[in-house]
Motif scaffolding. Sequence first.
Motif, PDB file in Angstrom:
ATOM      1  N   ILE A 181     -12.304 -52.210 -47.974  1.00 15.63           N
ATOM      2  CA  ILE A 181     -11.681 -50.895 -47.786  1.00 15.63           C
ATOM      3  C   ILE A 181     -10.981 -50.462 -49.065  1.00 15.63           C
ATOM      4  CG2 ILE A 181      -9.855 -49.662 -46.563  1.00 15.63           C
ATOM      5  CD1 ILE A 181     -10.606 -51.280 -44.088  1.00 15.63           C
ATOM      6  N   GLY A 182     -10.266 -51.387 -49.689  1.00 13.85           N
ATOM      7  CA  GLY A 182      -9.573 -51.050 -50.933  1.00 13.85           C
ATOM      8  C   GLY A 182     -10.541 -50.797 -52.073  1.00 13.85           C
ATOM      9  N   GLY A 183     -11.671 -51.500 -52.087  1.00 21.66           N
ATOM     10  CA  GLY A 183     -12.657 -51.341 -53.148  1.00 21.66           C
ATOM     11  C   GLY A 183     -13.580 -50.154 -52.929  1.00 21.66           C
ATOM     12  N   ALA A 184     -13.538 -49.511 -51.786  1.00 23.85           N
ATOM     13  CA  ALA A 184     -14.434 -48.397 -51.494  1.00 23.85           C
ATOM     14  C   ALA A 184     -13.979 -47.098 -52.158  1.00 23.85           C
ATOM     15  CB  ALA A 184     -14.542 -48.190 -49.985  1.00 23.85           C
ATOM     16  N   GLN A 185     -12.781 -47.040 -52.641  1.00 25.78           N
ATOM     17  CA  GLN A 185     -12.294 -45.823 -53.288  1.00 25.78           C
ATOM     18  C   GLN A 185     -12.958 -45.690 -54.654  1.00 25.78           C
ATOM     19  OE1 GLN A 185      -8.086 -46.237 -53.428  1.00 25.78           O
ATOM     20  NE2 GLN A 185      -7.817 -46.020 -51.234  1.00 25.78           N
ATOM     21  N   LYS A 186     -13.303 -44.450 -54.981  1.00 22.18           N
ATOM     22  CA  LYS A 186     -13.936 -44.205 -56.266  1.00 22.18           C
ATOM     23  C   LYS A 186     -12.856 -44.191 -57.348  1.00 22.18           C
ATOM     24  CE  LYS A 186     -17.739 -41.545 -54.395  1.00 22.18           C
ATOM     25  NZ  LYS A 186     -18.441 -40.275 -54.372  1.00 22.18           N
ATOM     26  N   PRO A 187     -13.148 -44.793 -58.467  1.00 24.35           N
ATOM     27  CA  PRO A 187     -12.161 -44.777 -59.548  1.00 24.35           C
ATOM     28  C   PRO A 187     -12.019 -43.358 -60.118  1.00 24.35           C
ATOM     29  CG  PRO A 187     -14.191 -45.800 -60.290  1.00 24.35           C
ATOM     30  CD  PRO A 187     -14.338 -45.540 -58.820  1.00 24.35           C
ATOM     31  N   ILE A 188     -10.841 -43.041 -60.538  1.00 29.81           N
ATOM     32  CA  ILE A 188     -10.571 -41.717 -61.121  1.00 29.81           C
ATOM     33  C   ILE A 188     -10.896 -41.789 -62.602  1.00 29.81           C
ATOM     34  CG2 ILE A 188      -8.805 -40.000 -61.577  1.00 29.81           C
ATOM     35  CD1 ILE A 188      -7.342 -41.059 -59.092  1.00 29.81           C
ATOM     36  N   VAL A 189     -11.857 -40.963 -63.021  1.00 30.15           N
ATOM     37  CA  VAL A 189     -12.271 -40.935 -64.418  1.00 30.15           C
ATOM     38  C   VAL A 189     -12.062 -39.515 -64.924  1.00 30.15           C
ATOM     39  CG1 VAL A 189     -14.192 -41.229 -66.019  1.00 30.15           C
ATOM     40  CG2 VAL A 189     -13.973 -42.723 -64.039  1.00 30.15           C
ATOM     41  N   THR A 190     -11.342 -39.403 -65.987  1.00 27.11           N
ATOM     42  CA  THR A 190     -11.159 -38.083 -66.590  1.00 27.11           C
ATOM     43  C   THR A 190     -12.042 -38.014 -67.832  1.00 27.11           C
ATOM     44  OG1 THR A 190      -9.269 -38.885 -67.852  1.00 27.11           O
ATOM     45  CG2 THR A 190      -8.814 -37.821 -65.751  1.00 27.11           C
ATOM     46  N   LYS A 191     -12.760 -36.923 -67.953  1.00 28.20           N
ATOM     47  CA  LYS A 191     -13.634 -36.738 -69.103  1.00 28.20           C
ATOM     48  C   LYS A 191     -12.875 -35.927 -70.152  1.00 28.20           C
ATOM     49  CE  LYS A 191     -17.878 -36.910 -66.500  1.00 28.20           C
ATOM     50  NZ  LYS A 191     -19.127 -36.247 -66.134  1.00 28.20           N
ATOM     51  N   VAL A 192     -12.853 -36.483 -71.288  1.00 33.92           N
ATOM     52  CA  VAL A 192     -12.195 -35.803 -72.392  1.00 33.92           C
ATOM     53  C   VAL A 192     -13.285 -35.316 -73.337  1.00 33.92           C
ATOM     54  CG1 VAL A 192     -10.577 -36.056 -74.301  1.00 33.92           C
ATOM     55  CG2 VAL A 192     -10.207 -37.311 -72.168  1.00 33.92           C
ATOM     56  N   GLY A 193     -13.282 -34.026 -73.558  1.00 29.50           N
ATOM     57  CA  GLY A 193     -14.292 -33.462 -74.455  1.00 29.50           C
ATOM     58  C   GLY A 193     -13.663 -33.117 -75.807  1.00 29.50           C
ATOM     59  N   PHE A 231      -8.410 -65.269 -41.535  1.00 28.42           N
ATOM     60  CA  PHE A 231      -7.766 -64.733 -42.736  1.00 28.42           C
ATOM     61  C   PHE A 231      -8.790 -64.317 -43.786  1.00 28.42           C
ATOM     62  CE2 PHE A 231      -3.836 -67.162 -41.426  1.00 28.42           C
ATOM     63  CZ  PHE A 231      -3.126 -66.009 -41.106  1.00 28.42           C
ATOM     64  N   GLY A 232      -9.894 -65.051 -43.888  1.00 34.48           N
ATOM     65  CA  GLY A 232     -10.946 -64.664 -44.834  1.00 34.48           C
ATOM     66  C   GLY A 232     -11.581 -63.342 -44.457  1.00 34.48           C
ATOM     67  N   MET A 233     -11.807 -63.143 -43.167  1.00 31.21           N
ATOM     68  CA  MET A 233     -12.399 -61.871 -42.717  1.00 31.21           C
ATOM     69  C   MET A 233     -11.431 -60.715 -42.949  1.00 31.21           C
ATOM     70  SD  MET A 233     -14.285 -63.183 -39.255  1.00 31.21           S
ATOM     71  CE  MET A 233     -14.813 -61.566 -38.733  1.00 31.21           C
ATOM     72  N   LEU A 234     -10.149 -60.933 -42.675  1.00 33.53           N
ATOM     73  CA  LEU A 234      -9.167 -59.878 -42.931  1.00 33.53           C
ATOM     74  C   LEU A 234      -9.071 -59.568 -44.425  1.00 33.53           C
ATOM     75  CD1 LEU A 234      -6.307 -60.845 -40.458  1.00 33.53           C
ATOM     76  CD2 LEU A 234      -7.869 -58.912 -40.289  1.00 33.53           C
ATOM     77  N   GLY A 235      -9.104 -60.613 -45.256  1.00 38.79           N
ATOM     78  CA  GLY A 235      -9.081 -60.398 -46.705  1.00 38.79           C
ATOM     79  C   GLY A 235     -10.296 -59.645 -47.190  1.00 38.79           C
ATOM     80  N   ALA A 236     -11.472 -59.978 -46.650  1.00 44.08           N
ATOM     81  CA  ALA A 236     -12.690 -59.263 -47.037  1.00 44.08           C
ATOM     82  C   ALA A 236     -12.644 -57.820 -46.570  1.00 44.08           C
ATOM     83  CB  ALA A 236     -13.912 -59.968 -46.457  1.00 44.08           C
ATOM     84  N   LEU A 237     -12.116 -57.599 -45.370  1.00 49.59           N
ATOM     85  CA  LEU A 237     -12.012 -56.238 -44.849  1.00 49.59           C
ATOM     86  C   LEU A 237     -11.083 -55.394 -45.718  1.00 49.59           C
ATOM     87  CD1 LEU A 237     -12.786 -54.286 -42.566  1.00 49.59           C
ATOM     88  CD2 LEU A 237     -10.767 -55.070 -41.342  1.00 49.59           C
TER      89      LEU A 237
END
Length: 131
Positions: free
Chosen positions: A107-119, A97-103
């Motif tokens: 995988i879930g943490g590998a996505q880049k966060p969406i950042v919008t730049k406001v000028g 279960f620890g290995m599945l949780g880490a996996l």
Amino acid sequence: MTEDILFDNIYIGHSVGDGKKFAAETFEIKKPLEVAANKPEDIDELDEKHTFKEDPIGFIRSHVISFVDVAKQDPLGAFKAHPQTGAALAGALFTLFGMLGALVGIIGGAQKPIVTKVGFKIFYKPSHNKP
């Protein structure tokens, strides 16, 4: 014996010879039948004495099978009768279960966060009025 009777083949008397005769007529006849009825089905596999050095897979398999057989009847009793096997199985389960949780976390943490730049621009507006 039945479930409600705790004792069987009781002789009360003073004669040792009568006691031995009673034991031969009752106990010695029933004992082999009770032993044969209580033996596990897979007697060939469980009677073989596996050592870890000679056959590690057979050693582990025989211990796990005996633990699971006891756990089907009484899970807490299985941990009392085979504490090493129970601890190893519990550790393997937590590791899985620890290995599945880490996996899933990787995988879930590998996505880049969406950042919008406001000028924004700063407009300079003089405070005095020129004609």
